[in-house]
Design a protein around this motif. Structure first.
Motif, PDB file in Angstrom:
ATOM      1  N   PHE A 156       0.792  -1.230   0.000  1.00 45.35           N
ATOM      2  CA  PHE A 156       0.000   0.000   0.000  1.00 45.35           C
ATOM      3  C   PHE A 156       0.826   1.282   0.000  1.00 45.35           C
ATOM      4  O   PHE A 156       0.285   2.364  -0.255  1.00 45.35           O
ATOM      5  CB  PHE A 156      -0.945   0.010   1.195  1.00 45.35           C
ATOM      6  N   ALA A 157       2.122   1.181   0.294  1.00 42.07           N
ATOM      7  CA  ALA A 157       2.979   2.372   0.254  1.00 42.07           C
ATOM      8  C   ALA A 157       3.993   2.315  -0.873  1.00 42.07           C
ATOM      9  O   ALA A 157       4.537   3.341  -1.264  1.00 42.07           O
ATOM     10  CB  ALA A 157       3.707   2.552   1.593  1.00 42.07           C
ATOM     11  N   GLY A 158       4.248   1.131  -1.412  1.00 42.57           N
ATOM     12  CA  GLY A 158       5.224   1.005  -2.488  1.00 42.57           C
ATOM     13  C   GLY A 158       4.724   1.599  -3.790  1.00 42.57           C
ATOM     14  O   GLY A 158       3.560   1.391  -4.178  1.00 42.57           O
ATOM     15  N   THR A 159       5.574   2.333  -4.467  1.00 39.98           N
ATOM     16  CA  THR A 159       5.171   2.973  -5.722  1.00 39.98           C
ATOM     17  C   THR A 159       5.102   1.986  -6.882  1.00 39.98           C
ATOM     18  O   THR A 159       4.599   2.338  -7.955  1.00 39.98           O
ATOM     19  CB  THR A 159       6.148   4.109  -6.077  1.00 39.98           C
ATOM     20  N   ASP A 160       5.611   0.782  -6.681  1.00 38.21           N
ATOM     21  CA  ASP A 160       5.542  -0.237  -7.735  1.00 38.21           C
ATOM     22  C   ASP A 160       4.367  -1.193  -7.552  1.00 38.21           C
ATOM     23  O   ASP A 160       4.207  -2.134  -8.328  1.00 38.21           O
ATOM     24  CB  ASP A 160       6.845  -1.056  -7.757  1.00 38.21           C
ATOM     25  N   SER A 161       3.544  -0.951  -6.534  1.00 39.75           N
ATOM     26  CA  SER A 161       2.483  -1.892  -6.215  1.00 39.75           C
ATOM     27  C   SER A 161       1.390  -1.957  -7.270  1.00 39.75           C
ATOM     28  O   SER A 161       0.608  -2.907  -7.303  1.00 39.75           O
ATOM     29  CB  SER A 161       1.854  -1.542  -4.860  1.00 39.75           C
ATOM     30  N   ALA A 162       1.313  -0.947  -8.125  1.00 40.11           N
ATOM     31  CA  ALA A 162       0.299  -0.958  -9.177  1.00 40.11           C
ATOM     32  C   ALA A 162       0.658  -1.926 -10.304  1.00 40.11           C
ATOM     33  O   ALA A 162      -0.205  -2.284 -11.107  1.00 40.11           O
ATOM     34  CB  ALA A 162       0.111   0.450  -9.742  1.00 40.11           C
ATOM     35  N   LEU A 163       1.906  -2.359 -10.354  1.00 40.56           N
ATOM     36  CA  LEU A 163       2.348  -3.265 -11.412  1.00 40.56           C
ATOM     37  C   LEU A 163       1.836  -4.678 -11.142  1.00 40.56           C
ATOM     38  O   LEU A 163       1.851  -5.158 -10.013  1.00 40.56           O
ATOM     39  CB  LEU A 163       3.876  -3.283 -11.486  1.00 40.56           C
ATOM     40  N   TRP A 164       1.409  -5.359 -12.204  1.00 38.28           N
ATOM     41  CA  TRP A 164       0.930  -6.723 -12.062  1.00 38.28           C
ATOM     42  C   TRP A 164       2.022  -7.638 -11.514  1.00 38.28           C
ATOM     43  O   TRP A 164       1.757  -8.524 -10.700  1.00 38.28           O
ATOM     44  CB  TRP A 164       0.436  -7.244 -13.410  1.00 38.28           C
ATOM     45  N   ALA A 165       3.239  -7.425 -11.965  1.00 35.84           N
ATOM     46  CA  ALA A 165       4.344  -8.274 -11.501  1.00 35.84           C
ATOM     47  C   ALA A 165       4.530  -8.151  -9.990  1.00 35.84           C
ATOM     48  O   ALA A 165       4.752  -9.151  -9.289  1.00 35.84           O
ATOM     49  CB  ALA A 165       5.631  -7.909 -12.223  1.00 35.84           C
ATOM     50  N   THR A 166       4.413  -6.929  -9.476  1.00 38.11           N
ATOM     51  CA  THR A 166       4.575  -6.713  -8.040  1.00 38.11           C
ATOM     52  C   THR A 166       3.420  -7.322  -7.266  1.00 38.11           C
ATOM     53  O   THR A 166       3.615  -7.944  -6.210  1.00 38.11           O
ATOM     54  CB  THR A 166       4.662  -5.204  -7.740  1.00 38.11           C
ATOM     55  N   GLN A 167       2.215  -7.168  -7.765  1.00 36.35           N
ATOM     56  CA  GLN A 167       1.057  -7.750  -7.099  1.00 36.35           C
ATOM     57  C   GLN A 167       1.139  -9.277  -7.059  1.00 36.35           C
ATOM     58  O   GLN A 167       0.801  -9.906  -6.048  1.00 36.35           O
ATOM     59  CB  GLN A 167      -0.215  -7.296  -7.798  1.00 36.35           C
ATOM     60  N   LEU A 168       1.590  -9.859  -8.160  1.00 40.49           N
ATOM     61  CA  LEU A 168       1.759 -11.311  -8.193  1.00 40.49           C
ATOM     62  C   LEU A 168       2.839 -11.757  -7.205  1.00 40.49           C
ATOM     63  O   LEU A 168       2.722 -12.820  -6.575  1.00 40.49           O
ATOM     64  CB  LEU A 168       2.116 -11.762  -9.606  1.00 40.49           C
ATOM     65  N   MET A 169       3.897 -10.949  -7.062  1.00 39.87           N
ATOM     66  CA  MET A 169       4.952 -11.277  -6.114  1.00 39.87           C
ATOM     67  C   MET A 169       4.405 -11.317  -4.693  1.00 39.87           C
ATOM     68  O   MET A 169       4.639 -12.282  -3.948  1.00 39.87           O
ATOM     69  CB  MET A 169       6.081 -10.248  -6.201  1.00 39.87           C
ATOM     70  N   TYR A 170       3.655 -10.273  -4.308  1.00 36.42           N
ATOM     71  CA  TYR A 170       3.094 -10.242  -2.954  1.00 36.42           C
ATOM     72  C   TYR A 170       2.095 -11.375  -2.739  1.00 36.42           C
ATOM     73  O   TYR A 170       2.088 -12.012  -1.680  1.00 36.42           O
ATOM     74  CB  TYR A 170       2.429  -8.890  -2.686  1.00 36.42           C
ATOM     75  N   ALA A 171       1.253 -11.631  -3.728  1.00 32.73           N
ATOM     76  CA  ALA A 171       0.256 -12.688  -3.590  1.00 32.73           C
ATOM     77  C   ALA A 171       0.927 -14.062  -3.478  1.00 32.73           C
ATOM     78  O   ALA A 171       0.574 -14.875  -2.610  1.00 32.73           O
ATOM     79  CB  ALA A 171      -0.708 -12.664  -4.780  1.00 32.73           C
ATOM     80  N   GLY A 172       1.902 -14.316  -4.344  1.00 28.44           N
ATOM     81  CA  GLY A 172       2.573 -15.611  -4.336  1.00 28.44           C
ATOM     82  C   GLY A 172       3.338 -15.861  -3.053  1.00 28.44           C
ATOM     83  O   GLY A 172       3.253 -16.949  -2.457  1.00 28.44           O
ATOM     84  N   THR A 173       4.084 -14.866  -2.590  1.00 29.92           N
ATOM     85  CA  THR A 173       4.870 -15.046  -1.367  1.00 29.92           C
ATOM     86  C   THR A 173       3.961 -15.191  -0.148  1.00 29.92           C
ATOM     87  O   THR A 173       4.239 -16.011   0.743  1.00 29.92           O
ATOM     88  CB  THR A 173       5.831 -13.862  -1.164  1.00 29.92           C
ATOM     89  N   ALA A 174       2.869 -14.428  -0.101  1.00 29.30           N
ATOM     90  CA  ALA A 174       1.944 -14.538   1.031  1.00 29.30           C
ATOM     91  C   ALA A 174       1.293 -15.919   1.078  1.00 29.30           C
ATOM     92  O   ALA A 174       1.118 -16.499   2.155  1.00 29.30           O
ATOM     93  CB  ALA A 174       0.875 -13.448   0.949  1.00 29.30           C
TER      94      ALA A 174
END
Length: 238
Positions: A189-207
């Motif tokens: 929610f604070a990262g400026t790259d969070s809007a990227l699909w790649a970043t969202q997939l990273m957070y979802a996969g690791t979680a």
């Protein structure tokens, strides 16, 4: 003997990597505080005098710090569940978990130190150390700051184990789960790259990996096959 040599080589590599992180932090601080010859050298090598360069460095360091914290948490869960036992010596897995935690802290320090030198999003020292006072998304930046403090507390407390009770040790080390959740929310929610699909997939996969390993470990304990006390302690060390 082979396992011992492999463990020593791995740990030496981790120590060197941590030293490199600290060197980068020191270079960033020198750039901020002065020192013309070294500043000119750093600028020539890495273009650190450009706003974009510092911004890219702090963003990259933040993502790497998150991945290292995730790996440390996942590694601890795997150790507590004895997943590595058929493959690796337990002393090696314990030491690897410890150094992953230290690397995560090192890259977090780099993330914060370089952030202080950027002009795209200005922060003061107080704003990056005191939760919820940052000018940019104060709630989620504050959650990240608390996550960092919890990680430091858990890691430091491990080395103070001989001076505290086992009950207190376990209770404090359970805070590593809150630290991981806080850092994840901060990045999302604070990262400026969070809007990227790649970043969202990273957070979802690791979680999802953490959720799976947590459920697996919990079921092992509930089914009457709890991990050893030592393993349970390592589980939450970050």
């Amino acid at each position: 003997m082979l396992e011992s040599n492999t463990s020593d080589t791995f740990l030496k590599g981790i120590v060197l990597a941590l030293a490199a992180v600290l060197a980068l932090v020191g270079g960033a601080l020198v750039l901020l505080l002065g020192g013309d010859p070294l500043v000119r050298l750093l600028n020539a090598l890495f273009a650190l005098d450009r706003v974009q360069a510092l911004w890219y460095v702090t963003r990259a360091a933040g993502i790497i710090a998150y991945l290292l914290l995730w790996l440390s948490t996942a590694w601890g869960l795997a150790v507590a569940s004895k997943i590595f036992d058929p493959l690796l010596h337990r002393a090696f897995t314990f030491d690897a978990h410890e150094f992953l935690s230290l690397l995560a802290i090192g890259f977090t320090v780099l993330h914060v130190a370089v952030l202080l030198g950027t002009t795209i999003c200005r922060f003061s020292v107080a704003q990056v150390l005191i939760p919820f006072v940052a000018p940019y998304r104060p709630l989620w930046v504050g959650v990240g700051v608390i996550g960092l403090y919890l990680t430091l507390l858990v890691t430091i407390t491990f080395y103070l184990r001989r001076w505290i009770t086992q009950k207190a040790f376990r209770a404090i080390h359970l805070l590593s789960f809150l630290a991981y959740v806080g850092v994840t929310l901060h990045g999302l929610f604070a990262g400026t790259d969070s809007a990227l699909w790649a970043t969202q997939l990273m957070y979802a996969g690791t979680a999802l990996v953490i959720v799976f390993l947590t459920v697996y470990w919990f079921l092992l304990t509930r089914l009457g096959r709890p991990a050893s006390n030592q393993s349970a302690a390592v589980l939450v060390r970050t």
